[in-house]
Write a protein that holds these residues in place. Sequence first.
Motif, PDB file in Angstrom:
ATOM      1  N   GLY A 123       0.843  -1.196   0.000  1.00 54.63           N
ATOM      2  CA  GLY A 123       0.000   0.000   0.000  1.00 54.63           C
ATOM      3  C   GLY A 123       0.875   1.241   0.000  1.00 54.63           C
ATOM      4  N   THR A 124       0.345   2.333   0.520  1.00 57.38           N
ATOM      5  CA  THR A 124       1.092   3.588   0.585  1.00 57.38           C
ATOM      6  C   THR A 124       1.047   4.135   2.001  1.00 57.38           C
ATOM      7  OG1 THR A 124       0.479   4.085  -1.710  1.00 57.38           O
ATOM      8  CG2 THR A 124       1.304   5.915  -0.389  1.00 57.38           C
ATOM      9  N   LEU A 125       2.226   4.437   2.521  1.00 50.45           N
ATOM     10  CA  LEU A 125       2.367   5.045   3.831  1.00 50.45           C
ATOM     11  C   LEU A 125       2.505   6.551   3.622  1.00 50.45           C
ATOM     12  CD1 LEU A 125       2.553   3.975   6.727  1.00 50.45           C
ATOM     13  CD2 LEU A 125       5.033   3.851   6.438  1.00 50.45           C
ATOM     14  N   VAL A 126       1.781   7.328   4.418  1.00 48.08           N
ATOM     15  CA  VAL A 126       1.764   8.780   4.255  1.00 48.08           C
ATOM     16  C   VAL A 126       2.086   9.435   5.601  1.00 48.08           C
ATOM     17  CG1 VAL A 126       0.344  10.771   3.613  1.00 48.08           C
ATOM     18  CG2 VAL A 126      -0.022   8.566   2.469  1.00 48.08           C
ATOM     19  N   PHE A 127       3.060  10.340   5.589  1.00 45.66           N
ATOM     20  CA  PHE A 127       3.381  11.140   6.770  1.00 45.66           C
ATOM     21  C   PHE A 127       2.975  12.570   6.469  1.00 45.66           C
ATOM     22  CE2 PHE A 127       7.121   8.054   6.703  1.00 45.66           C
ATOM     23  CZ  PHE A 127       6.488   7.122   7.515  1.00 45.66           C
ATOM     24  N   ASP A 128       2.114  13.147   7.314  1.00 47.60           N
ATOM     25  CA  ASP A 128       1.592  14.495   7.080  1.00 47.60           C
ATOM     26  C   ASP A 128       1.883  15.422   8.246  1.00 47.60           C
ATOM     27  OD1 ASP A 128       0.475  14.002   4.592  1.00 47.60           O
ATOM     28  OD2 ASP A 128      -1.573  13.766   5.332  1.00 47.60           O
ATOM     29  N   HIS A 129       2.317  16.633   7.906  1.00 48.02           N
ATOM     30  CA  HIS A 129       2.406  17.747   8.859  1.00 48.02           C
ATOM     31  C   HIS A 129       1.490  18.822   8.294  1.00 48.02           C
ATOM     32  CE1 HIS A 129       4.927  21.412  10.355  1.00 48.02           C
ATOM     33  NE2 HIS A 129       3.814  21.272  11.055  1.00 48.02           N
ATOM     34  N   SER A 130       0.388  19.086   8.989  1.00 47.52           N
ATOM     35  CA  SER A 130      -0.597  20.060   8.504  1.00 47.52           C
ATOM     36  C   SER A 130      -0.583  21.302   9.366  1.00 47.52           C
ATOM     37  CB  SER A 130      -2.005  19.447   8.533  1.00 47.52           C
ATOM     38  OG  SER A 130      -2.068  18.341   7.652  1.00 47.52           O
ATOM     39  N   PHE A 131      -0.839  22.451   8.722  1.00 47.83           N
ATOM     40  CA  PHE A 131      -0.924  23.692   9.474  1.00 47.83           C
ATOM     41  C   PHE A 131      -2.079  24.520   8.945  1.00 47.83           C
ATOM     42  CE2 PHE A 131       2.890  22.922   7.104  1.00 47.83           C
ATOM     43  CZ  PHE A 131       2.978  23.890   6.119  1.00 47.83           C
ATOM     44  N   TYR A 132      -2.831  25.093   9.913  1.00 52.60           N
ATOM     45  CA  TYR A 132      -4.072  25.813   9.619  1.00 52.60           C
ATOM     46  C   TYR A 132      -4.502  26.563  10.868  1.00 52.60           C
ATOM     47  CZ  TYR A 132      -5.657  21.620  12.028  1.00 52.60           C
ATOM     48  OH  TYR A 132      -5.794  20.600  12.943  1.00 52.60           O
ATOM     49  N   LEU A 133      -5.063  27.746  10.700  1.00 49.55           N
ATOM     50  CA  LEU A 133      -5.592  28.531  11.815  1.00 49.55           C
ATOM     51  C   LEU A 133      -4.623  28.599  12.997  1.00 49.55           C
ATOM     52  CD1 LEU A 133      -9.256  27.134  11.731  1.00 49.55           C
ATOM     53  CD2 LEU A 133      -8.429  29.272  10.733  1.00 49.55           C
ATOM     54  N   ASN A 134      -3.355  28.862  12.711  1.00 50.05           N
ATOM     55  CA  ASN A 134      -2.300  28.970  13.730  1.00 50.05           C
ATOM     56  C   ASN A 134      -2.093  27.681  14.521  1.00 50.05           C
ATOM     57  OD1 ASN A 134      -1.770  31.729  13.145  1.00 50.05           O
ATOM     58  ND2 ASN A 134      -3.661  32.239  14.220  1.00 50.05           N
ATOM     59  N   ARG A 135      -2.384  26.532  13.908  1.00 49.00           N
ATOM     60  CA  ARG A 135      -2.177  25.234  14.547  1.00 49.00           C
ATOM     61  C   ARG A 135      -1.298  24.364  13.659  1.00 49.00           C
ATOM     62  NH1 ARG A 135      -7.322  23.834  17.859  1.00 49.00           N
ATOM     63  NH2 ARG A 135      -8.180  25.903  18.101  1.00 49.00           N
ATOM     64  N   ASP A 136      -0.676  23.387  14.301  1.00 49.25           N
ATOM     65  CA  ASP A 136       0.091  22.359  13.593  1.00 49.25           C
ATOM     66  C   ASP A 136      -0.416  21.014  14.083  1.00 49.25           C
ATOM     67  OD1 ASP A 136       3.178  23.213  12.493  1.00 49.25           O
ATOM     68  OD2 ASP A 136       2.061  24.702  13.636  1.00 49.25           O
ATOM     69  N   ASP A 137      -0.499  20.033  13.193  1.00 50.76           N
ATOM     70  CA  ASP A 137      -0.724  18.674  13.658  1.00 50.76           C
ATOM     71  C   ASP A 137       0.000  17.694  12.747  1.00 50.76           C
ATOM     72  OD1 ASP A 137      -2.537  17.893  11.534  1.00 50.76           O
ATOM     73  OD2 ASP A 137      -4.213  18.688  12.684  1.00 50.76           O
ATOM     74  N   TYR A 138       0.136  16.480  13.256  1.00 52.11           N
ATOM     75  CA  TYR A 138       0.921  15.446  12.572  1.00 52.11           C
ATOM     76  C   TYR A 138       0.107  14.162  12.557  1.00 52.11           C
ATOM     77  CZ  TYR A 138       4.534  18.795  13.759  1.00 52.11           C
ATOM     78  OH  TYR A 138       5.260  19.960  13.888  1.00 52.11           O
ATOM     79  N   GLU A 139       0.233  13.414  11.456  1.00 51.51           N
ATOM     80  CA  GLU A 139      -0.481  12.139  11.371  1.00 51.51           C
ATOM     81  C   GLU A 139       0.243  11.191  10.425  1.00 51.51           C
ATOM     82  OE1 GLU A 139      -4.335  12.150   9.246  1.00 51.51           O
ATOM     83  OE2 GLU A 139      -3.697  14.045   8.367  1.00 51.51           O
ATOM     84  N   VAL A 140      -0.081   9.924  10.585  1.00 52.52           N
ATOM     85  CA  VAL A 140       0.366   8.900   9.647  1.00 52.52           C
ATOM     86  C   VAL A 140      -0.893   8.280   9.064  1.00 52.52           C
ATOM     87  CG1 VAL A 140       0.558   7.123  11.473  1.00 52.52           C
ATOM     88  CG2 VAL A 140       1.785   6.831   9.305  1.00 52.52           C
ATOM     89  N   GLU A 141      -0.861   8.007   7.752  1.00 48.46           N
ATOM     90  CA  GLU A 141      -1.965   7.331   7.073  1.00 48.46           C
ATOM     91  C   GLU A 141      -1.411   6.089   6.388  1.00 48.46           C
ATOM     92  OE1 GLU A 141      -3.857   9.720   4.078  1.00 48.46           O
ATOM     93  OE2 GLU A 141      -4.211  11.394   5.440  1.00 48.46           O
ATOM     94  N   TYR A 142      -2.257   5.106   6.260  1.00 50.02           N
ATOM     95  CA  TYR A 142      -1.912   3.949   5.426  1.00 50.02           C
ATOM     96  C   TYR A 142      -3.061   3.745   4.454  1.00 50.02           C
ATOM     97  CZ  TYR A 142      -0.484  -0.621   3.786  1.00 50.02           C
ATOM     98  OH  TYR A 142      -0.110  -1.670   2.974  1.00 50.02           O
ATOM     99  N   GLU A 143      -2.750   3.805   3.162  1.00 47.40           N
ATOM    100  CA  GLU A 143      -3.747   3.592   2.115  1.00 47.40           C
ATOM    101  C   GLU A 143      -3.566   2.187   1.570  1.00 47.40           C
ATOM    102  OE1 GLU A 143      -3.163   6.809  -0.647  1.00 47.40           O
ATOM    103  OE2 GLU A 143      -3.698   8.323   0.854  1.00 47.40           O
ATOM    104  N   ALA A 144      -4.673   1.435   1.530  1.00 45.10           N
ATOM    105  CA  ALA A 144      -4.618   0.022   1.153  1.00 45.10           C
ATOM    106  C   ALA A 144      -5.663  -0.281   0.084  1.00 45.10           C
ATOM    107  CB  ALA A 144      -4.871  -0.845   2.381  1.00 45.10           C
ATOM    108  N   ASN A 145      -5.540  -1.462  -0.506  1.00 54.40           N
ATOM    109  CA  ASN A 145      -6.519  -1.909  -1.493  1.00 54.40           C
ATOM    110  C   ASN A 145      -7.594  -2.786  -0.872  1.00 54.40           C
ATOM    111  OD1 ASN A 145      -5.154  -0.671  -3.671  1.00 54.40           O
ATOM    112  ND2 ASN A 145      -3.698  -2.353  -3.717  1.00 54.40           N
ATOM    113  N   ASP A 146      -7.336  -3.273   0.344  1.00 47.90           N
ATOM    114  CA  ASP A 146      -8.263  -4.169   1.026  1.00 47.90           C
ATOM    115  C   ASP A 146      -8.404  -3.693   2.474  1.00 47.90           C
ATOM    116  OD1 ASP A 146      -8.521  -6.662   2.933  1.00 47.90           O
ATOM    117  OD2 ASP A 146      -9.355  -7.312   0.997  1.00 47.90           O
ATOM    118  N   GLU A 147      -9.639  -3.486   2.934  1.00 46.13           N
ATOM    119  CA  GLU A 147      -9.863  -2.919   4.262  1.00 46.13           C
ATOM    120  C   GLU A 147      -9.338  -3.826   5.378  1.00 46.13           C
ATOM    121  OE1 GLU A 147     -13.421  -0.679   6.735  1.00 46.13           O
ATOM    122  OE2 GLU A 147     -13.754  -1.227   4.648  1.00 46.13           O
ATOM    123  N   LYS A 148      -9.595  -5.115   5.274  1.00 48.30           N
ATOM    124  CA  LYS A 148      -9.192  -6.049   6.338  1.00 48.30           C
ATOM    125  C   LYS A 148      -7.664  -6.181   6.414  1.00 48.30           C
ATOM    126  CE  LYS A 148     -10.275 -10.658   8.048  1.00 48.30           C
ATOM    127  NZ  LYS A 148     -10.865 -11.950   7.749  1.00 48.30           N
TER     128      LYS A 148
END
Length: 194
Positions: A134-159
């Motif tokens: 699948g695809t591993l995603v590392f995100d640093h987002s900034f908005y309205l004077n805030r910062d946050d961080y997350e990891v996502e995993y995108e897959a072809n099969d939910e289970k």
Amino acid sequence: MSQEIEIEFKNNLTKKQYEELLSSFHIADEMILRQTNHYFDTPTWHLKNQASGLRIRETKEKIVCTLKEKTSKHTHLETTDVLTKEQADSMLNGNAFLAPTVKEKLIQIKVPIDQLAVFGSLTTDRVEIPYMGGTLVFDHSFYLNRDDYEVEYEANDEKIGAQIFEEFLKKFNIEKQIADKKIARFMQALNAER
């Protein structure tokens, strides 16, 4: 135009965890790409009330308009049109809605297109890398004077995707903290400022 099913798993990160993951995966600065999402809805939240989201996403390579409709806990149907800079600007300024396939879908789900307006923007520095089919995603987002961080995993099969993501979190000693969608986090921040 494209339509696709998106299966993704998300988890909040601390700044330290985010930086440790960038280091563990040897992420060079040039691998981090910036994107800006401009979010739309009506004054009475037609899209939010249907667990849907509408955005224009700008990157260096392209501009797209995407409607996301929730189909299950980790799955969304995405309808996307590619836009020119002029079309995007016209939509962002409220002059016209120039994403034909997305417009058709909005009409089907009874969203009054003439009431759509941009209610905010969020910028993300994103890294996408292949991981376990699948695809591993590392995100640093900034908005309205805030910062946050997350990891996502995108897959072809939910289970299978859920299992791989669980193992990933365990491997890197990351406590499970399910992240809301970016649009939901933006809305929470916006409401907190009112």
